[in-house]
Design a protein around this motif. Structure first.
Motif, PDB file in Angstrom:
ATOM      1  N   ASP A   3       0.832  -1.209   0.000  1.00 54.51           N
ATOM      2  CA  ASP A   3       0.000   0.000   0.000  1.00 54.51           C
ATOM      3  C   ASP A   3       0.861   1.251   0.000  1.00 54.51           C
ATOM      4  O   ASP A   3       0.573   2.227  -0.712  1.00 54.51           O
ATOM      5  N   ALA A   4       1.924   1.239   0.808  1.00 55.87           N
ATOM      6  CA  ALA A   4       2.816   2.398   0.870  1.00 55.87           C
ATOM      7  C   ALA A   4       3.493   2.628  -0.473  1.00 55.87           C
ATOM      8  O   ALA A   4       3.624   3.767  -0.938  1.00 55.87           O
ATOM      9  N   LEU A   5       3.932   1.515  -1.119  1.00 57.17           N
ATOM     10  CA  LEU A   5       4.578   1.642  -2.420  1.00 57.17           C
ATOM     11  C   LEU A   5       3.606   2.183  -3.458  1.00 57.17           C
ATOM     12  O   LEU A   5       3.968   3.030  -4.287  1.00 57.17           O
ATOM     13  N   SER A   6       2.365   1.723  -3.402  1.00 57.32           N
ATOM     14  CA  SER A   6       1.362   2.199  -4.351  1.00 57.32           C
ATOM     15  C   SER A   6       1.118   3.698  -4.204  1.00 57.32           C
ATOM     16  O   SER A   6       0.962   4.423  -5.185  1.00 57.32           O
ATOM     17  N   LYS A   7       1.102   4.164  -2.956  1.00 56.42           N
ATOM     18  CA  LYS A   7       0.903   5.599  -2.718  1.00 56.42           C
ATOM     19  C   LYS A   7       2.067   6.407  -3.277  1.00 56.42           C
ATOM     20  O   LYS A   7       1.885   7.468  -3.873  1.00 56.42           O
ATOM     21  N   LEU A   8       3.291   5.901  -3.083  1.00 51.52           N
ATOM     22  CA  LEU A   8       4.455   6.601  -3.608  1.00 51.52           C
ATOM     23  C   LEU A   8       4.428   6.644  -5.127  1.00 51.52           C
ATOM     24  O   LEU A   8       4.739   7.661  -5.745  1.00 51.52           O
ATOM     25  N   GLN A   9       4.041   5.514  -5.748  1.00 51.68           N
ATOM     26  CA  GLN A   9       3.978   5.471  -7.198  1.00 51.68           C
ATOM     27  C   GLN A   9       2.908   6.419  -7.718  1.00 51.68           C
ATOM     28  O   GLN A   9       3.092   7.107  -8.718  1.00 51.68           O
ATOM     29  N   GLY A  10       1.764   6.463  -7.013  1.00 54.42           N
ATOM     30  CA  GLY A  10       0.697   7.371  -7.428  1.00 54.42           C
ATOM     31  C   GLY A  10       1.101   8.823  -7.293  1.00 54.42           C
ATOM     32  O   GLY A  10       0.799   9.658  -8.133  1.00 54.42           O
ATOM     33  N   ALA A  11       1.843   9.117  -6.200  1.00 53.67           N
ATOM     34  CA  ALA A  11       2.294  10.491  -5.976  1.00 53.67           C
ATOM     35  C   ALA A  11       3.231  10.937  -7.079  1.00 53.67           C
ATOM     36  O   ALA A  11       3.241  12.087  -7.482  1.00 53.67           O
ATOM     37  N   GLY A  12       4.044  10.005  -7.585  1.00 49.03           N
ATOM     38  CA  GLY A  12       4.983  10.357  -8.635  1.00 49.03           C
ATOM     39  C   GLY A  12       4.331  10.452  -9.991  1.00 49.03           C
ATOM     40  O   GLY A  12       4.802  11.151 -10.872  1.00 49.03           O
ATOM     41  N   ARG A  13       3.224   9.756 -10.168  1.00 49.28           N
ATOM     42  CA  ARG A  13       2.577   9.719 -11.464  1.00 49.28           C
ATOM     43  C   ARG A  13       1.813  10.993 -11.769  1.00 49.28           C
ATOM     44  O   ARG A  13       1.849  11.499 -12.889  1.00 49.28           O
ATOM     45  N   TYR A  14       1.078  11.493 -10.780  1.00 46.71           N
ATOM     46  CA  TYR A  14       0.190  12.624 -11.032  1.00 46.71           C
ATOM     47  C   TYR A  14       0.826  13.948 -10.625  1.00 46.71           C
ATOM     48  O   TYR A  14       1.298  14.110  -9.505  1.00 46.71           O
ATOM     49  N   ALA A  15       0.794  14.882 -11.564  1.00 53.09           N
ATOM     50  CA  ALA A  15       1.213  16.243 -11.256  1.00 53.09           C
ATOM     51  C   ALA A  15       0.101  16.989 -10.521  1.00 53.09           C
ATOM     52  O   ALA A  15       0.357  17.806  -9.642  1.00 53.09           O
ATOM     53  N   LEU A  16      -1.141  16.680 -10.874  1.00 47.59           N
ATOM     54  CA  LEU A  16      -2.285  17.400 -10.310  1.00 47.59           C
ATOM     55  C   LEU A  16      -3.460  16.449 -10.149  1.00 47.59           C
ATOM     56  O   LEU A  16      -3.749  15.651 -11.043  1.00 47.59           O
ATOM     57  N   GLU A  17      -4.119  16.542  -9.001  1.00 47.69           N
ATOM     58  CA  GLU A  17      -5.328  15.767  -8.753  1.00 47.69           C
ATOM     59  C   GLU A  17      -6.385  16.671  -8.125  1.00 47.69           C
ATOM     60  O   GLU A  17      -6.125  17.303  -7.098  1.00 47.69           O
ATOM     61  N   LEU A  18      -7.533  16.746  -8.738  1.00 51.82           N
ATOM     62  CA  LEU A  18      -8.671  17.473  -8.188  1.00 51.82           C
ATOM     63  C   LEU A  18      -9.746  16.453  -7.837  1.00 51.82           C
ATOM     64  O   LEU A  18     -10.145  15.647  -8.681  1.00 51.82           O
ATOM     65  N   GLU A  19     -10.197  16.510  -6.591  1.00 50.53           N
ATOM     66  CA  GLU A  19     -11.180  15.555  -6.096  1.00 50.53           C
ATOM     67  C   GLU A  19     -12.420  16.295  -5.617  1.00 50.53           C
ATOM     68  O   GLU A  19     -12.394  16.999  -4.608  1.00 50.53           O
ATOM     69  N   ALA A  20     -13.505  16.194  -6.408  1.00 53.27           N
ATOM     70  CA  ALA A  20     -14.801  16.804  -6.066  1.00 53.27           C
ATOM     71  C   ALA A  20     -14.650  18.286  -5.713  1.00 53.27           C
ATOM     72  O   ALA A  20     -15.225  18.773  -4.736  1.00 53.27           O
ATOM     73  N   VAL A  21     -13.878  19.021  -6.508  1.00 51.75           N
ATOM     74  CA  VAL A  21     -13.617  20.437  -6.242  1.00 51.75           C
ATOM     75  C   VAL A  21     -14.810  21.292  -6.664  1.00 51.75           C
ATOM     76  O   VAL A  21     -15.289  21.199  -7.800  1.00 51.75           O
ATOM     77  N   SER A  22     -15.288  22.103  -5.747  1.00 46.99           N
ATOM     78  CA  SER A  22     -16.378  23.041  -6.029  1.00 46.99           C
ATOM     79  C   SER A  22     -15.968  24.433  -5.557  1.00 46.99           C
ATOM     80  O   SER A  22     -15.162  24.576  -4.637  1.00 46.99           O
ATOM     81  N   ARG A  23     -16.539  25.434  -6.200  1.00 45.06           N
ATOM     82  CA  ARG A  23     -16.304  26.815  -5.778  1.00 45.06           C
ATOM     83  C   ARG A  23     -17.605  27.585  -5.908  1.00 45.06           C
ATOM     84  O   ARG A  23     -18.195  27.681  -6.994  1.00 45.06           O
ATOM     85  N   HIS A  24     -18.066  28.144  -4.781  1.00 46.26           N
ATOM     86  CA  HIS A  24     -19.294  28.923  -4.752  1.00 46.26           C
ATOM     87  C   HIS A  24     -18.965  30.387  -4.472  1.00 46.26           C
ATOM     88  O   HIS A  24     -18.076  30.694  -3.672  1.00 46.26           O
ATOM     89  N   PHE A  25     -19.679  31.278  -5.119  1.00 43.13           N
ATOM     90  CA  PHE A  25     -19.638  32.707  -4.808  1.00 43.13           C
ATOM     91  C   PHE A  25     -21.045  33.095  -4.372  1.00 43.13           C
ATOM     92  O   PHE A  25     -21.887  33.443  -5.197  1.00 43.13           O
ATOM     93  N   GLY A  26     -21.303  32.969  -3.073  1.00 43.53           N
ATOM     94  CA  GLY A  26     -22.658  33.155  -2.594  1.00 43.53           C
ATOM     95  C   GLY A  26     -23.549  32.048  -3.138  1.00 43.53           C
ATOM     96  O   GLY A  26     -23.254  30.866  -3.006  1.00 43.53           O
ATOM     97  N   ALA A  27     -24.618  32.439  -3.837  1.00 44.65           N
ATOM     98  CA  ALA A  27     -25.528  31.449  -4.417  1.00 44.65           C
ATOM     99  C   ALA A  27     -25.055  30.945  -5.775  1.00 44.65           C
ATOM    100  O   ALA A  27     -25.596  29.976  -6.304  1.00 44.65           O
ATOM    101  N   LEU A  28     -24.036  31.594  -6.334  1.00 43.87           N
ATOM    102  CA  LEU A  28     -23.528  31.199  -7.648  1.00 43.87           C
ATOM    103  C   LEU A  28     -22.574  30.018  -7.510  1.00 43.87           C
ATOM    104  O   LEU A  28     -21.593  30.080  -6.768  1.00 43.87           O
TER     105      LEU A  28
END
Length: 263
Positions: free
Chosen positions: A7-32
């Protein structure tokens, strides 16, 4: 024990593979709701275009990634590290750079001076008042970057004398200062002539392979020629993802975006 190590090795490999990861990212401006549940991964060295009509959420996405407007919800990882709560300058220290739709240049200084200041700004001696010597590493880096963006002929010209296209090229040089690992280009082809767009494409295609980037661009001809993958946004959500060929030939994309842009 073996499972824990795996599991630790998999995490290290994943960390090296991805430059950027967005997970369920939302941005609200009031009601918008500007961004809604964005999931996106970018591999190290990958070049991706983010497309969509005005109001699709493209620039807000960049602002969330850079920390200018942190997400209301979700997580952002940069090279395997959670940077969701980190300020923008800490993300820069970790290899993230960005250009903007509006030029942020010192018009009264020369091309080489602008690039030198960008290189000096990320170095340890950035607060020194000494003039640069010929052996200054920051000056050497600046000279190299001026060549990378094809501005050798105007290196000593004030920025105010440059064409719009040359200023865009200079912005790329500033973004490349300090050996970034991921660059966000915000509409670099806006307002360029056909010849300047061709120059921009050549510069982006010749960037070092280890530097990944995301490009927001309304010019489909530019975006699809410099990207390996494409994310299509609509109303703050990811609408489609695929290769440039898949996106260009997708009937729903043509109806939503290409048809309105080229019709």
């Amino acid at each position: 024990m073996v499972g824990a190590r795996t599991d630790a090795l998999s995490k290290l490999q994943g960390a090296g593979r991805y430059a950027l990861e967005l997970e369920a990212v939302s941005r609200h401006f009031g009601a918008l709701v500007a961004l809604a549940d964005i999931n996106l991964t970018l591999e190290s060295g990958e070049r991706r275009a983010v497309l969509g009509s005005n109001g699709a959420g493209k620039t807000t996405l960049f602002n969330a990634i850079t920390g200018d407007f942190p997400p209301t919800a979700g997580r952002i990882r940069l090279f395997g590290e959670d940077v969701t709560e980190l300020p923008g300058h800490e993300r820069i220290r970790r290899g993230l750079r960005r250009t903007y739709q509006i030029s942020l240049l010192f018009d009264g200084l020369t091309v080489i001076d602008n690039v030198y200041l960008a290189c000096r700004g990320i170095g340890r001696g950035r607060f020194s008042l000494r003039r640069p010597s010929d052996a200054d590493p920051a000056m050497e880096s600046a000279e190299n970057l001026v060549s990378v963006v094809h501005l050798d002929d105007v290196r000593d010209q004030p920025v105010a004398n440059l064409s719009h296209g040359q200023q865009r090229q200079l912005e790329i040089a500033l973004a490349l200062a300090g050996a970034p690992r991921l660059v966000l280009f915000d509409e670099p082809a806006a307002g360029l002539s056909p010849a300047e767009r061709a120059e921009l494409i050549e510069i982006l295609q010749s960037m070092p392979e280890h530097i990944g980037y995301i490009i927001i661009e309304h010019d489909m001809d530019v975006a699809l020629r410099v990207a390996q993958s494409v994310t299509m946004m609509h109303n703050g959500r990811v609408f489609k993802e695929g290769t440039p060929e898949e996106i260009e030939n997708d009937p729903e994309v043509q109806q939503l975006y290409l048809g309105s842009a080229h019709g």
